[in-house]
Design an enzyme around this catalytic site. Sequence first.
Site, PDB file in Angstrom:
ATOM      1  N   HIS A   1      -3.546  -5.050   0.212  1.00 51.23           N
ATOM      2  CA  HIS A   1      -3.096  -5.461   1.542  1.00 51.23           C
ATOM      3  C   HIS A   1      -3.108  -6.984   1.666  1.00 51.23           C
ATOM      4  O   HIS A   1      -4.027  -7.567   2.261  1.00 51.23           O
ATOM      5  CB  HIS A   1      -3.986  -4.843   2.629  1.00 51.23           C
ATOM      6  CG  HIS A   1      -3.689  -3.416   2.912  1.00 51.23           C
ATOM      7  ND1 HIS A   1      -2.738  -3.013   3.834  1.00 51.23           N
ATOM      8  CD2 HIS A   1      -4.209  -2.280   2.392  1.00 51.23           C
ATOM      9  CE1 HIS A   1      -2.687  -1.693   3.871  1.00 51.23           C
ATOM     10  NE2 HIS A   1      -3.570  -1.218   3.001  1.00 51.23           N
TER      11      HIS A   1
ATOM     12  N   CYS B   1       0.830  -1.212   0.000  1.00 53.43           N
ATOM     13  CA  CYS B   1       0.000   0.000   0.000  1.00 53.43           C
ATOM     14  C   CYS B   1       0.868   1.268   0.000  1.00 53.43           C
ATOM     15  O   CYS B   1       1.464   1.592  -1.003  1.00 53.43           O
ATOM     16  CB  CYS B   1      -0.991  -0.020   1.158  1.00 53.43           C
ATOM     17  SG  CYS B   1      -2.365   1.152   0.918  1.00 53.43           S
TER      18      CYS B   1
ATOM     19  N   GLU C   1      -1.439  -8.828   3.589  1.00 55.66           N
ATOM     20  CA  GLU C   1      -1.337  -9.261   4.993  1.00 55.66           C
ATOM     21  C   GLU C   1      -2.716  -9.405   5.634  1.00 55.66           C
ATOM     22  O   GLU C   1      -2.926 -10.271   6.494  1.00 55.66           O
ATOM     23  CB  GLU C   1      -0.445  -8.288   5.785  1.00 55.66           C
ATOM     24  CG  GLU C   1      -1.092  -7.031   6.304  1.00 55.66           C
ATOM     25  CD  GLU C   1      -1.443  -5.993   5.243  1.00 55.66           C
ATOM     26  OE1 GLU C   1      -2.089  -4.991   5.589  1.00 55.66           O
ATOM     27  OE2 GLU C   1      -1.061  -6.182   4.076  1.00 55.66           O
TER      28      GLU C   1
END
Length: 244
Positions: A217, A115, A219
Site C-alpha cells: 500500500h 493490493c 498510498e
Amino acid sequence: MSKTVVGIVGNILTMEGGMFPGIERDYVNRDYSESVTLAGAVPLILTVQDEEEAVRSQIERVDALVFSGGYDLDPQLYGEEPMWEQGFIYPKVDQFYITAIKIARELGKPVLGICKGIQAINVAFGGTLYQDLKKQVPGSIKHSQSSPRQYGSHLVKVDKDSFLGECLGEETQINSFHHQAVKDVATGFRVTAMATDGVIEGIESTEGSFVAAVQWHPEMMASHGNKEMIGLFKYFLEKVEKEN
C-alpha cells in the site's frame, strides 16, 4: 495547463453499526486521494457500477486509473473453489473491477494497481492467485503486519529495469496487509518486485497500454510523507503524461 485527472476505482463499504446498520457506502480510503494530490494530480473517485456503459463513461472522463485495495477476490474468477481461509468477497465489486480493467486497457488508459488492484489485474488477464499464503506457501514471511500502516514491515527486491526499479531502486521496505497474492502471472505481464520468500509484490505489462501494480500500500506510506512512495505516484504521473 489543466492538471491530470486520476480516477481512483472505489469500493463498497457496508456499515455494521451506527444509525444505519447495513447501509452501503461508496468509498476509498483518504490515503489514495491524498497521495494523488501530493503527486500533483486531481483525484476523482469512480463508484461501483453494474452496467458496462456506465463504467466506460466514468473511465472516459479520466486520464489514468488507480485500482484501490479491498476485499478478497472471488476464486471462481480464476477457476478455483474457495478454501476455508478465503475471506469475505463481494462479487458485484469484483465484476466492476474486472470490467473496469478491461475497458481501461481497451481505451489505452495507464493503470496503477494496489493490493487487490494487482490481484484483479492479474486475474482479469488470465492469471491466478494464492487464496492464502500461510496455507499455500510454506516458509512464507508475515504479510499482514502488526504495526501502523505507514511503516514498512519487510523488504522487497525490485527489477532495476522496470517502472518500479526506476523510481524505487533495486530494493525497498514496504508495508504489508494481505493474505492473498499473485500465483500464476497473466500472459502479457512480468514480475517486477518480489519479497524475500518469493511472493510476488509487483507486476508490469509487457504489451498494450502501461499497467503497473504492487501488492503493498504505497498510498498509506506516501500520505504520511514517505518520499519513496510519493515518488512512485509522481513517476506514475510522468508515465501518464507521456502516454497522453
